[in-house]
Design a protein around this motif. Structure first.
Motif, PDB file in Angstrom:
ATOM      1  N   LEU A 118       0.869  -1.236   0.265  1.00 48.54           N
ATOM      2  CA  LEU A 118       0.027  -0.009   0.086  1.00 48.54           C
ATOM      3  C   LEU A 118       0.859   1.196   0.181  1.00 48.54           C
ATOM      4  CD1 LEU A 118      -2.760  -1.135   2.666  1.00 48.54           C
ATOM      5  CD2 LEU A 118      -3.326  -0.181   0.175  1.00 48.54           C
ATOM      6  N   LYS A 119       2.021   1.490   0.634  1.00 47.79           N
ATOM      7  CA  LYS A 119       2.852   2.536   0.672  1.00 47.79           C
ATOM      8  C   LYS A 119       3.481   2.775  -0.644  1.00 47.79           C
ATOM      9  CE  LYS A 119       6.015   1.189   3.624  1.00 47.79           C
ATOM     10  NZ  LYS A 119       7.298   1.226   4.254  1.00 47.79           N
ATOM     11  N   LYS A 120       3.662   1.664  -1.427  1.00 47.92           N
ATOM     12  CA  LYS A 120       4.157   1.734  -2.817  1.00 47.92           C
ATOM     13  C   LYS A 120       2.904   2.406  -3.557  1.00 47.92           C
ATOM     14  CE  LYS A 120       7.904  -1.458  -3.242  1.00 47.92           C
ATOM     15  NZ  LYS A 120       7.710  -2.901  -3.283  1.00 47.92           N
ATOM     16  N   GLU A 121       1.881   1.703  -3.455  1.00 45.11           N
ATOM     17  CA  GLU A 121       0.543   2.138  -4.397  1.00 45.11           C
ATOM     18  C   GLU A 121       0.087   3.530  -4.008  1.00 45.11           C
ATOM     19  OE1 GLU A 121      -1.314  -2.310  -4.286  1.00 45.11           O
ATOM     20  OE2 GLU A 121      -2.502  -0.452  -3.541  1.00 45.11           O
ATOM     21  N   LYS A 122       0.370   4.075  -2.866  1.00 40.08           N
ATOM     22  CA  LYS A 122      -0.210   5.364  -2.690  1.00 40.08           C
ATOM     23  C   LYS A 122       0.854   6.434  -2.398  1.00 40.08           C
ATOM     24  CE  LYS A 122      -4.474   3.603  -0.886  1.00 40.08           C
ATOM     25  NZ  LYS A 122      -5.786   4.067  -0.530  1.00 40.08           N
ATOM     26  N   ASN A 123       2.184   6.085  -2.553  1.00 44.58           N
ATOM     27  CA  ASN A 123       3.246   6.984  -2.464  1.00 44.58           C
ATOM     28  C   ASN A 123       3.224   7.607  -1.080  1.00 44.58           C
ATOM     29  OD1 ASN A 123       5.487   8.412  -2.879  1.00 44.58           O
ATOM     30  ND2 ASN A 123       4.351  10.224  -4.099  1.00 44.58           N
ATOM     31  N   ALA A 124       3.126   6.803  -0.028  1.00 47.26           N
ATOM     32  CA  ALA A 124       3.067   7.009   1.339  1.00 47.26           C
ATOM     33  C   ALA A 124       4.491   6.678   2.042  1.00 47.26           C
ATOM     34  CB  ALA A 124       2.027   6.150   2.137  1.00 47.26           C
ATOM     35  N   VAL A 125       4.683   7.303   2.956  1.00 50.10           N
ATOM     36  CA  VAL A 125       5.811   7.104   3.810  1.00 50.10           C
ATOM     37  C   VAL A 125       5.381   6.840   5.248  1.00 50.10           C
ATOM     38  CG1 VAL A 125       6.347   9.593   4.410  1.00 50.10           C
ATOM     39  CG2 VAL A 125       8.138   7.834   4.324  1.00 50.10           C
ATOM     40  N   ILE A 126       6.049   6.055   5.989  1.00 54.11           N
ATOM     41  CA  ILE A 126       5.580   5.872   7.521  1.00 54.11           C
ATOM     42  C   ILE A 126       6.771   6.354   8.356  1.00 54.11           C
ATOM     43  CG2 ILE A 126       5.171   4.062   9.253  1.00 54.11           C
ATOM     44  CD1 ILE A 126       3.741   2.384   7.447  1.00 54.11           C
ATOM     45  N   LEU A 127       6.492   7.310   9.152  1.00 55.37           N
ATOM     46  CA  LEU A 127       7.383   7.847  10.049  1.00 55.37           C
ATOM     47  C   LEU A 127       6.961   7.242  11.585  1.00 55.37           C
ATOM     48  CD1 LEU A 127       7.426  11.750   9.419  1.00 55.37           C
ATOM     49  CD2 LEU A 127       8.572   9.831   8.319  1.00 55.37           C
TER      50      LEU A 127
ATOM     51  N   ASP B  50       9.504   3.585   7.447  1.00 52.24           N
ATOM     52  CA  ASP B  50      10.540   4.038   6.445  1.00 52.24           C
ATOM     53  C   ASP B  50      11.623   4.893   7.083  1.00 52.24           C
ATOM     54  OD1 ASP B  50       9.190   3.472   3.676  1.00 52.24           O
ATOM     55  OD2 ASP B  50       7.776   4.280   4.713  1.00 52.24           O
ATOM     56  N   ILE B  51      11.098   5.807   8.119  1.00 52.35           N
ATOM     57  CA  ILE B  51      12.022   6.383   9.118  1.00 52.35           C
ATOM     58  C   ILE B  51      11.700   6.162  10.487  1.00 52.35           C
ATOM     59  CG2 ILE B  51      12.464   8.902   9.775  1.00 52.35           C
ATOM     60  CD1 ILE B  51      11.936   9.148   6.500  1.00 52.35           C
ATOM     61  N   VAL B  52      12.750   5.799  11.377  1.00 54.35           N
ATOM     62  CA  VAL B  52      12.427   5.757  12.878  1.00 54.35           C
ATOM     63  C   VAL B  52      13.171   6.980  13.500  1.00 54.35           C
ATOM     64  CG1 VAL B  52      12.003   3.359  12.714  1.00 54.35           C
ATOM     65  CG2 VAL B  52      14.277   3.965  12.941  1.00 54.35           C
ATOM     66  N   GLY B  53      12.828   7.224  14.574  1.00 56.27           N
ATOM     67  CA  GLY B  53      13.520   8.313  15.302  1.00 56.27           C
ATOM     68  C   GLY B  53      12.831   8.872  16.662  1.00 56.27           C
ATOM     69  N   ASP B  54      13.438   9.856  17.184  1.00 55.80           N
ATOM     70  CA  ASP B  54      12.834  10.602  18.593  1.00 55.80           C
ATOM     71  C   ASP B  54      12.109  11.623  17.821  1.00 55.80           C
ATOM     72  OD1 ASP B  54      14.879  12.371  17.532  1.00 55.80           O
ATOM     73  OD2 ASP B  54      15.694  12.410  19.617  1.00 55.80           O
ATOM     74  N   SER B  55      11.239  12.343  18.561  1.00 52.48           N
ATOM     75  CA  SER B  55      10.374  13.472  18.243  1.00 52.48           C
ATOM     76  C   SER B  55      11.195  14.423  17.325  1.00 52.48           C
ATOM     77  CB  SER B  55       9.602  14.129  19.214  1.00 52.48           C
ATOM     78  OG  SER B  55       9.796  13.734  20.148  1.00 52.48           O
ATOM     79  N   LEU B  56      12.366  14.735  17.637  1.00 54.25           N
ATOM     80  CA  LEU B  56      12.953  15.899  16.790  1.00 54.25           C
ATOM     81  C   LEU B  56      13.373  15.361  15.307  1.00 54.25           C
ATOM     82  CD1 LEU B  56      14.671  18.370  16.683  1.00 54.25           C
ATOM     83  CD2 LEU B  56      16.886  17.341  17.367  1.00 54.25           C
ATOM     84  N   ALA B  57      13.750  13.884  15.286  1.00 47.66           N
ATOM     85  CA  ALA B  57      14.180  13.361  14.054  1.00 47.66           C
ATOM     86  C   ALA B  57      12.979  13.272  13.289  1.00 47.66           C
ATOM     87  CB  ALA B  57      14.905  12.221  14.361  1.00 47.66           C
ATOM     88  N   LEU B  58      11.824  12.963  13.822  1.00 47.16           N
ATOM     89  CA  LEU B  58      10.591  12.648  13.121  1.00 47.16           C
ATOM     90  C   LEU B  58       9.977  14.157  12.344  1.00 47.16           C
ATOM     91  CD1 LEU B  58       8.462  10.058  15.338  1.00 47.16           C
ATOM     92  CD2 LEU B  58       9.895   9.810  13.250  1.00 47.16           C
ATOM     93  N   ALA B  59      10.350  15.309  13.467  1.00 45.87           N
ATOM     94  CA  ALA B  59      10.042  16.575  12.832  1.00 45.87           C
ATOM     95  C   ALA B  59      10.879  16.805  11.718  1.00 45.87           C
ATOM     96  CB  ALA B  59       9.982  17.533  13.869  1.00 45.87           C
ATOM     97  N   ILE B  60      12.046  16.730  11.894  1.00 39.24           N
ATOM     98  CA  ILE B  60      12.969  17.045  10.706  1.00 39.24           C
ATOM     99  C   ILE B  60      12.510  16.363   9.538  1.00 39.24           C
ATOM    100  CG2 ILE B  60      15.400  16.841   9.917  1.00 39.24           C
ATOM    101  CD1 ILE B  60      16.346  17.402  12.859  1.00 39.24           C
ATOM    102  N   GLU B  61      12.198  14.988   9.495  1.00 43.55           N
ATOM    103  CA  GLU B  61      11.965  14.186   8.420  1.00 43.55           C
ATOM    104  C   GLU B  61      10.792  14.774   7.978  1.00 43.55           C
ATOM    105  OE1 GLU B  61      14.068  12.418   6.791  1.00 43.55           O
ATOM    106  OE2 GLU B  61      15.533  12.483   8.392  1.00 43.55           O
ATOM    107  N   ALA B  62       9.624  15.028   8.680  1.00 42.88           N
ATOM    108  CA  ALA B  62       8.155  15.436   8.260  1.00 42.88           C
ATOM    109  C   ALA B  62       8.458  16.772   7.287  1.00 42.88           C
ATOM    110  CB  ALA B  62       7.552  15.855   9.369  1.00 42.88           C
ATOM    111  N   LYS B  63       9.480  17.652   7.549  1.00 42.28           N
ATOM    112  CA  LYS B  63       9.744  18.428   6.608  1.00 42.28           C
ATOM    113  C   LYS B  63      10.245  18.284   5.274  1.00 42.28           C
ATOM    114  CE  LYS B  63      10.587  23.404   7.030  1.00 42.28           C
ATOM    115  NZ  LYS B  63      11.820  24.382   7.190  1.00 42.28           N
ATOM    116  N   LYS B  64      10.930  17.170   5.265  1.00 38.98           N
ATOM    117  CA  LYS B  64      11.779  16.876   4.144  1.00 38.98           C
ATOM    118  C   LYS B  64      10.851  15.929   3.120  1.00 38.98           C
ATOM    119  CE  LYS B  64      15.776  15.881   6.324  1.00 38.98           C
ATOM    120  NZ  LYS B  64      17.098  15.358   6.379  1.00 38.98           N
TER     121      LYS B  64
END
Ligand code: 13P
Ligand code: SF4
Length: 329
Positions: free
Chosen positions: A40-49, A64-78
């Motif tokens: 489903l991630k591929k079909e819908k072009n979705a990413v799981i943080l 797709d990306i794991v981390g603490d709240s800071l890392a997840l915020a940084i990744e959400a922007k990118k």
């Protein structure tokens, strides 16, 4: 039968990541859910943080990306995908929406809350500002968007000391975690006015007596605590830091034995990165983080629910406080 064997072989590399935690029977149930999510991630072009407190099936097999709240915020922007699925709690999904408002942000269970986020409202912050005029307001990201909108600058447990010091004042309002504020005040010598009703229902349960018993049981044991724990508990630890800070400590130092004074999934998730470390079973479960499951991630992606909506004005105001944090991190 031939088909089942083929499936097992195909996903063996995933099972290898979690086989110390789940039996083959567990895996037989999980594998189709994991395969469906990854398709489903591929079909819908979705990413799981995914936050570091997710269970190992989510952490190792679908994120797709794991981390603490800071890392997840940084990744959400990118993120470049159309859809962000937050495998974490609601304030984390809101932070993703604030940083990527054009994206569809989904959370598998919108009741995955946080005792810190529910302890304070935007109106409470306005009252605090009236009570203590002129003090900068630093807000932990574990808050709702309307609280962030009333804030000068956000922080996480990974950057809080740096942010507090960077303001160059001797008194700040640091809300809503009274324990985090106490720990920061002790570490920086900067007075932190805080919010008496704010605490993490998971970390506040750890006690000094438990730490002393642990220490006595094995003087070589490394005790690593999250700064949401009470000050006296943190004082007994060898190191305190955000979930990412705790992981880095273990990976970099490869201690022989360690107790992670935090949420239970952490030890399972990082065990492979520290193969010779023995993790002692001192942990507590966050009932909110545990609301996120493989089953509700499948539903979330299939139905594209539950979407996070925020008022445009709130997004704009909250964006400023999160962005100022990112600039200083
Ligand atoms: P971290 O930013 O350290 O991952 O903390 C988030 C959290 O909710 C800890 O309880
Ligand atoms: Fe909130 Fe505590 Fe759960 Fe973290 S562990 S999400 S701070 S209740």
């Amino acid at each position: 039968m031939a088909e089942k064997l083929a499936t097992q072989i195909k996903s063996q590399y995933l099972y290898d990541k979690v086989k110390d935690v789940y039996s083959l029977d567990d895996w037989e149930y999980m594998e189709p859910l994991i395969a469906r999510i990854n398709q489903l991630k591929k079909e819908k072009n979705a990413v799981i943080l995914a936050h570091n407190y997710m269970t190992p099936d989510i952490y190792h097999c679908v994120s797709d990306i794991v981390g603490d709240s800071l890392a997840l915020a940084i990744e959400a922007k990118k993120v470049e995908s159309d859809i962000i699925v937050m495998a974490g709690v609601h304030f984390m999904a809101e932070t993703s929406k604030i940083l990527s408002p054009e994206k569809k942000v989904l959370i598998p269970d919108d009741k995955a809350g946080c005792s810190l986020a529910s302890s304070i409202t935007g109106a409470d912050v306005r009252k605090l500002k009236q009570l203590y005029p002129g003090r900068p307001v630093i807000t932990y990201v574990n808050t709702t968007a309307d609280v962030k909108a009333e804030t000068d600058i956000c922080c996480t447990s990974g950057n809080v000391e740096k942010i507090v010091r960077s303001l160059g004042v001797d008194e700040v309002i640091l809300i809503p975690d009274k324990y985090l504020a106490g720990n920061v005040e002790k570490a920086t010598g900067i007075r932190c006015i805080t919010w008496d009703d704010g605490s993490c229902e998971v970390h506040e349960l750890f006690t000094v007596d438990e730490m002393k018993t642990l220490r006595k049981s094995d003087p070589d044991l490394k005790i690593i605590a999250h700064p949401e724990c009470p000050k006296e508990v943190v004082a007994e630890a060898d190191f305190a830091g955000s979930t990412a800070g705790m992981i880095n400590y273990v990976v970099d130092n490869q201690p022989e034995k360690v107790a992670l004074i935090t949420e239970c999934s952490m030890s399972h998730n990082i065990a492979k990165q520290a193969p010779n470390t023995k993790f002692m079973g001192m942990c507590r479960m966050c009932p909110h983080m545990k609301k996120i499951t493989l089953e509700n991630i499948v539903k979330c992606l299939e139905q594209e629910t539950i979407e996070v909506y925020l008022d445009d004005e709130i997004i704009q105001k909250a964006y400023g406080s999160v962005q100022r944090m990112l600039e200083r991190s």
